[in-house]
Each structure stands twice: as structure tokens, then as C-alpha cells.
Design an enzyme around this catalytic site. Structure first.
Site, short mmCIF file in Angstrom:
data_model
loop_
_atom_site.label_atom_id
_atom_site.label_comp_id
_atom_site.label_asym_id
_atom_site.label_seq_id
_atom_site.Cartn_x
_atom_site.Cartn_y
_atom_site.Cartn_z
CE LYS A 38 45.24 62.52 46.34
NZ LYS A 38 46.53 63.11 46.77
CG HIS A 70 57.12 62.47 58.86
ND1 HIS A 70 56.60 63.29 58.11
CD2 HIS A 70 57.01 63.00 60.12
CE1 HIS A 70 55.97 64.35 58.78
NE2 HIS A 70 56.47 64.22 60.17
N GLY A 119 65.97 65.81 46.76
CA GLY A 119 66.33 64.47 46.46
C GLY A 119 67.62 64.12 47.06
CG ASN A 152 56.47 59.06 53.87
OD1 ASN A 152 57.19 59.75 53.20
ND2 ASN A 152 56.04 59.73 55.04
CG MET A 183 56.69 67.60 50.01
SD MET A 183 56.83 66.69 51.46
CE MET A 183 56.65 68.08 52.55
NE ARG A 184 51.18 66.37 44.00
CZ ARG A 184 50.40 67.29 44.02
NH1 ARG A 184 49.07 66.98 44.16
NH2 ARG A 184 50.73 68.58 43.54
CG ASN A 219 66.10 61.07 52.35
OD1 ASN A 219 66.64 60.32 53.24
ND2 ASN A 219 65.73 62.16 52.49
C1 GAR Z 1 63.03 64.96 53.87
O1 GAR Z 1 63.65 65.56 54.93
C2 GAR Z 1 61.80 63.98 54.37
O2 GAR Z 1 61.74 63.48 55.76
C3 GAR Z 1 60.78 65.20 54.25
O3 GAR Z 1 61.10 65.63 53.14
C4 GAR Z 1 62.58 65.88 53.04
C5 GAR Z 1 62.96 65.50 51.73
O4 GAR Z 1 64.38 65.80 51.43
N1 GAR Z 1 59.47 64.40 54.15
C6 GAR Z 1 58.42 65.01 54.67
O5 GAR Z 1 58.28 65.86 55.35
C7 GAR Z 1 57.07 63.94 54.33
N2 GAR Z 1 56.09 64.29 55.33
P1 GAR Z 1 65.21 65.35 50.38
O6 GAR Z 1 64.22 65.73 48.95
O7 GAR Z 1 66.61 66.07 50.45
O8 GAR Z 1 65.03 63.98 50.25
#
Ligand code: GAR
Length: 188
Positions: free
Chosen positions: A65, A109, A12, A107, A90-91, A14
Site C-alpha cells: 500500500k 457511503h 463510476g 468519502n 473499495m480500498r 458518482n
Molecule cells: C456508491 O453507492 C458508494 O456509496 C459505494 O460504492 C458505490 C459506487 O457507485 N461506496 C461504498 O460502499 C464505500 N464503502 P458508483 O461507482 O456508481 O459511483
């Protein structure tokens, strides 16, 4: 005040960058809801620290879902959410949520899409031996990491340590996500 929902499955950071930006006025918005599909995830504690309401669910407790997404949609509607920000959720988003929030889901990535879609994007890129890494923010559609790109930032890295790439990338993510959300909200 625009209303955001942030979806996360893990740490979390972000989520926290977005919640902090709302709190200190960098973002003219409020995180109205944090949605999490992992009952033990660290992001839940961060949401509590910021006083953000959460909807935490265990997908296994629903028929499928469509059933848990119907519940998510009900809660988003209740809050009057303007923009859904996936931040390490991650879904794969299904039809129920996509149809209800069409054109309102973004999103982040950790790769320069369309390269290295899906899980473990950084590890895939290191394995490939790439020399320029990056972060992408894109609209969400029915294809995995496939929607139209909104923002991208690249950075050079010559080593082979995924943890180092993650660390550099996450700093960029936090800044780029807040900037991009700000831009989108101003356009609305
Ligand atoms: C982030 O780096 C994001 O880019 C990635 O998960 C991480 C979550 O970090 N997302 C993916 O890989 C989506 N395909 P966080 O929980 O510290 O924000």
C-alpha cells in the site's frame, strides 16, 4: 479553479455526477485526476468521455500500500489537488495518503453511519430489516468509514430488495455529493 481528484473502483456513476457538475458549471472546480485500482472498471471509460486524466493501477504490481500510495501522492501533488473525493473506491486509505492529504479526503457511503460500515452496506441493512436507509458523506481517517460526518440524507424504504435500495440511494448520492463538495470548496 479548485482541483478535485475522484477515486473509484467500479461503475463510476458518482464520478460522472461530479465530472458533469464541473463541466456544466454547477461546481466551480475541475476534476484534475481520476484514480482507479481496477484496470477493467467501467469508470475508466466514463473518465475518457469527460476528458479527465486517469491514473489506473494494479495494486498487485506494487510492493504494498505504501508504494502505490506514494505514486498516487506524487500524481496528486503534480496536479495540485485541493480535495480528494472517494466515490466507490473499495480500498482502505493508508498512512501514506492520509498523512499527505490530511483533512482533504472525503468519502461517500451508502448507509447512515455509524451503522453498517464496510462493504455491502445496503445488503447488511436489508438483512437487518431496517426501515430507514441513507447516505453519508464523511471525512476519511484511519478507521474504516469512521471519520467525522459532513452530510447525511435518509429515506424510508419498507421492502427487502437491495437493488431497489441501491437505485433510490444512488440518485440521492449524486445530488448530495455535488452539493457537499460545493459547500466544502466555498469554505476553503
Ligand atoms: C456508491 O453507492 C458508494 O456509496 C459505494 O460504492 C458505490 C459506487 O457507485 N461506496 C461504498 O460502499 C464505500 N464503502 P458508483 O461507482 O456508481 O459511483
Amino acid at each position: 479553479m479548485k482541483k478535485l481528484a475522484v477515486f473509484a473502483s467500479g461503475t463510476g456513476t458518482n464520478f460522472e455526477a461530479i465530472a458533469r457538475a464541473c463541466k456544466n458549471g454547477t461546481l466551480p472546480a475541475e476534476v484534475a485526476l481520476m484514480v482507479c485500482d481496477k484496470p477493467g472498471a467501467a469508470v475508466i471509460g466514463r473518465a475518457r468521455e469527460y476528458g479527465v486524466e486517469t491514473f489506473v493501477f494494479n495494486p498487485k504490481e506494487y510492493e504494498g500500500k505504501a508504494a502505490y500510495e506514494a505514486e498516487i501522492v506524487r500524481r496528486l501533488d503534480e496536479k495540485g489537488v485541493d480535495l480528494v473525493c472517494l466515490a466507490g473506491y473499495m480500498r482502505i486509505v493508508g498512512d501514506t495518503l492520509l498523512k499527505a492529504y490530511d483533512g482533504k479526503i472525503i468519502n461517500i457511503h451508502p448507509s447512515l453511519l455509524p451503522a453498517f460500515r464496510g462493504a455491502n452496506a445496503v445488503e447488511q441493512a436489508v438483512e437487518y430489516g431496517v426501515k430507514v436507509y441513507g447516505i453519508t458523506i464523511h471525512w476519511v481517517n484511519a478507521d474504516l468509514d469512521g471519520g467525522r460526518i459532513i452530510a447525511q440524507r435518509a429515506f424510508p424504504y419498507e421492502g427487502s430488495d437491495p437493488a431497489e435500495v441501491h437505485a433510490i440511494g444512488q440518485k440521492i448520492e449524486h445530488e448530495l455529493y455535488v452539493q457537499t463538495i460545493n459547500k466544502l470548496l466555498c469554505e476553503r
